[in-house]
Design a protein around this motif. Structure first.
Motif, short mmCIF file in Angstrom:
data_model
loop_
_atom_site.label_atom_id
_atom_site.label_comp_id
_atom_site.label_asym_id
_atom_site.label_seq_id
_atom_site.Cartn_x
_atom_site.Cartn_y
_atom_site.Cartn_z
N ASP A 13 60.58 7.81 -23.81
CA ASP A 13 61.24 6.65 -23.20
C ASP A 13 62.04 5.85 -24.23
N GLY A 14 62.15 6.36 -25.45
CA GLY A 14 63.00 5.73 -26.45
C GLY A 14 62.31 4.74 -27.36
N ILE A 15 61.01 4.49 -27.17
CA ILE A 15 60.31 3.54 -28.05
C ILE A 15 60.09 4.21 -29.40
N VAL A 16 60.51 3.50 -30.46
CA VAL A 16 60.39 4.04 -31.81
C VAL A 16 59.06 3.59 -32.41
N LEU A 17 58.19 4.54 -32.69
CA LEU A 17 56.87 4.22 -33.25
C LEU A 17 56.68 4.94 -34.58
N HIS A 18 55.63 4.56 -35.29
CA HIS A 18 55.38 5.23 -36.57
C HIS A 18 53.89 5.38 -36.81
N ASP A 19 53.57 6.33 -37.68
CA ASP A 19 52.18 6.64 -38.01
C ASP A 19 51.81 5.95 -39.32
N CYS A 53 54.86 -3.08 -27.77
CA CYS A 53 53.50 -3.10 -27.20
C CYS A 53 53.06 -1.73 -26.71
N ALA A 54 53.46 -0.68 -27.47
CA ALA A 54 53.10 0.67 -27.04
C ALA A 54 52.16 1.35 -28.03
N GLY A 55 51.51 0.58 -28.90
CA GLY A 55 50.51 1.15 -29.80
C GLY A 55 51.08 2.13 -30.80
N GLY A 56 50.31 3.18 -31.05
CA GLY A 56 50.72 4.16 -32.05
C GLY A 56 50.19 5.53 -31.71
N PRO A 57 50.14 6.41 -32.70
CA PRO A 57 49.75 7.79 -32.43
C PRO A 57 48.25 7.99 -32.16
N GLU A 58 47.44 6.96 -32.44
CA GLU A 58 46.00 7.11 -32.20
C GLU A 58 45.72 7.20 -30.70
N GLU A 59 44.48 7.51 -30.40
CA GLU A 59 44.07 7.61 -28.99
C GLU A 59 44.40 6.29 -28.27
N THR A 60 45.04 6.41 -27.11
CA THR A 60 45.50 5.23 -26.38
C THR A 60 44.34 4.28 -26.08
N ASN A 61 44.58 2.99 -26.40
CA ASN A 61 43.61 1.91 -26.17
C ASN A 61 42.31 2.08 -26.95
N SER A 62 42.33 2.93 -27.99
CA SER A 62 41.12 3.04 -28.81
C SER A 62 41.03 1.85 -29.75
N GLU A 63 39.87 1.67 -30.32
CA GLU A 63 39.64 0.58 -31.26
C GLU A 63 40.58 0.72 -32.46
N LYS A 64 40.75 1.97 -32.91
CA LYS A 64 41.58 2.26 -34.08
C LYS A 64 43.05 1.92 -33.80
N GLU A 65 43.52 2.32 -32.62
CA GLU A 65 44.91 2.02 -32.28
C GLU A 65 45.14 0.51 -32.27
N TYR A 109 47.81 -0.95 -34.76
CA TYR A 109 49.13 -1.20 -34.15
C TYR A 109 49.14 -2.36 -33.16
N GLY A 110 47.98 -2.87 -32.81
CA GLY A 110 47.92 -3.96 -31.86
C GLY A 110 47.68 -3.46 -30.45
N HIS A 111 47.82 -4.39 -29.54
CA HIS A 111 47.51 -4.16 -28.13
C HIS A 111 48.52 -3.19 -27.51
N ASN A 112 48.02 -2.15 -26.81
CA ASN A 112 48.91 -1.21 -26.11
C ASN A 112 49.05 -1.64 -24.65
N ARG A 113 49.98 -2.57 -24.42
CA ARG A 113 50.17 -3.11 -23.06
C ARG A 113 50.91 -2.13 -22.16
N ILE A 114 51.79 -1.34 -22.76
CA ILE A 114 52.56 -0.37 -21.97
C ILE A 114 51.61 0.59 -21.26
N ALA A 115 50.57 1.05 -22.00
CA ALA A 115 49.61 1.98 -21.42
C ALA A 115 48.85 1.34 -20.26
N GLU A 116 48.72 0.02 -20.31
CA GLU A 116 48.02 -0.69 -19.24
C GLU A 116 48.97 -1.08 -18.11
#
Lengths: 298, 188
Positions: free
Chosen positions: B82-88, B127-139, B143-150
């Protein structure tokens, strides 16, 4: 020793203090940093950096890392090394102090060049802690280079000044293209060594300065402003200069290592023991040999 | 919808931005950012000059041709469909090249390494987190709150009181802005 530790720690503390006080990148300066990216009146360093870093730097380094050793391998196989007797008389050429300083610089380079290449080719190593470690080690080895570069520059400066011999040396490429052993025009150092000296010392100081800028990143000593650049443009310029000089230094370093290890068999012993083979000096540094003879030192 | 693939974009309507800093504060709060890091910033141009003063909110613009991703020596960036630029962050070596490449000064580097050295880069994730498991503690930690996934809108746009800050598919954003301009007969 205490002084050395202080001189290392103080800039780090100052840097973090400067960071905390007022960011040159993300604070009020952010506007001038953003405007510097592609404005017509700017140096357009942003787009230039993106172009060179994304498409050219790693390829140029790949060519250097592959081509320079290949050329030397061919040279070794086709023309072969120069072999001088190691049983004859020896001439004392490097003092203990010079050898120790050279050793420090040598160890620094043996760390700086591989770690630098690891950063450049980081994507093939998967990034992460391995490449991060290389980046930290690159910084630590710089401290060793800082210690050695100034004395080395000073004690060899006079002998490294260009002479007429150097022009003749360049025209015959130091005689390395022929198997024949004859007198090569050169003083204590030949034109090749002199080129390496100037690239490594003056270039080295520029490498330290640009590297430090990138390492500290967000600092304010009015350095960027004195060049008429925004802080990020200053960092871009640093990265560009650091990479271009690194190409040159890497190529020269490989040459220096090949010459001392293979091209002139056993030449490396002179920087370990301080003594150079009589014949090596007589033929490869003929002007220096004649001068020593005239002074009655041999 | 157009034939073009949906591409998530931010747009700040500077006719509406009132320099309230709500987006910046909400972002820092939602993602529990450390002091000294602000992924979204409000900037004001021509401050105090009547008729000329203009404010806008900037963060990572999630560029289509993301220059940061082009220059990264360890390839730690990835661009979602969807065009969101993220990084590891676990690949990032904190070299700073992305900052030199970015036209917006978006990448930031917390001084959390040894001897106060630059740590891994931090920037807006839309607000789309990162490469870690979605909504995991590590993510959440990295990377902060993954609101997009919610299924939620990025917090900055969600809290914008004047609806200046828009986020969503580029086509829809431009449609909204076009409507605003044509109904007011000014702007852009």
């Amino acid at each position: 020793m205490k002084k050395i530790i202080f001189s290392i720690i103080t800039p780090l503390i100052l840097a973090s203090a400067a960071y905390a006080a007022d960011s040159q990148i993300w604070g009020e300066m952010i506007l001038s940093n953003i405007k510097a990216y592609g404005e017509v009146s700017s140096f357009s360093l942003g787009p230039l950096f993106v172009l060179l870093q994304s498409a050219y730097f790693s390829k140029i380094f790949l060519v250097v890392v592959l081509a320079v050793p290949t050329v030397f391998l061919l040279h070794y196989l086709i023309i072969g090394p120069k072999v001088f007797s190691h049983d004859g008389d020896k001439i004392y050429v490097f003092s203990l102090f010079q050898r120790i300083i050279h050793l420090i610089a040598a160890v620094a380079f043996l760390i700086l060049i591989p770690t630098g290449l690891m950063i450049i080719f980081g994507k093939y190593l998967g990034g992460g802690s391995l490449v991060l470690g290389a980046r930290y080690l690159h910084g630590v080895a710089t401290l060793m280079f800082i210690v050695s570069v100034i004395p080395m520059f000073l004690f060899w400066l006079i002998e490294m000044l260009p002479t007429l011999d150097d022009i003749k040396w360049v025209f015959i490429l130091g005689g390395y293209l022929s198997k024949e052993i004859k007198e090569i025009p050169a003083g204590k150092f030949n034109a090749g060594q002199k080129m390496w000296f100037w690239v490594a010392s003056l270039g080295g100081v520029v490498m330290i300065a640009t590297g430090a800028a990138m390492y500290l990143q967000d600092f304010n000593y009015n350095i960027a402003a004195s060049f008429g650049l925004s802080q990020i443009d200053f960092l871009r310029a640093s990265a560009l200069i650091h990479n271009v000089l690194a190409v040159l230094i890497t190529a020269f370093f490989f040459t220096h290592a090949y010459m001392s290890l293979f091209a002139i068999k056993g030449a490396i012993h002179s920087i370990i023991t301080g003594y150079k083979e009589n014949d090596e000096v007589k033929y490869l540094h003929s002007s220096f040999y004649k001068k020593l003879k005239k002074q009655g030192q041999i | 919808m157009s034939s073009e693939q949906a591409r998530m974009k931010f747009y700040c309507d500077n006719n509406r931005c009132i320099e309230c800093y709500g987006c910046s504060v909400a972002c820092a709060e939602a993602h529990e950012l450390p002091v000294g890091i602000s992924r979204r910033k409000v900037i004001t141009l021509y401050e105090g000059i009547e008729g000329k003063e203009v404010s806008t909110s900037i963060a990572c613009m999630h560029c289509s041709d993301a220059p940061c991703a082009q220059v990264c020596p360890v390839n730690c960036f990835y661009i979602r469909e969807d065009g969101i630029v993220l990084h590891d962050k676990e690949k990032c070596i904190g070299c700073g090249y992305c900052l030199y490449a970015c036209p917006f000064g978006a990448p930031q580097f917390p001084r959390d390494g040894a001897f106060g050295t630059k740590g891994a880069m931090d920037k807006c994730t839309m607000c789309a987190g990162g490469p870690e498991e979605t909504n995991s503690e590590k993510e959440r930690h990295l990377y902060g709150h993954n609101r997009i996934a919610e299924g939620k809108v990025p917090i900055c746009a969600a809290v914008c009181g004047t609806n200046a800050l828009l986020v969503g598919d580029a086509e829809e954003i431009s449609a909204i802005y076009r409507k605003r301009v044509s109904s007011k007969g000014q702007g852009a």
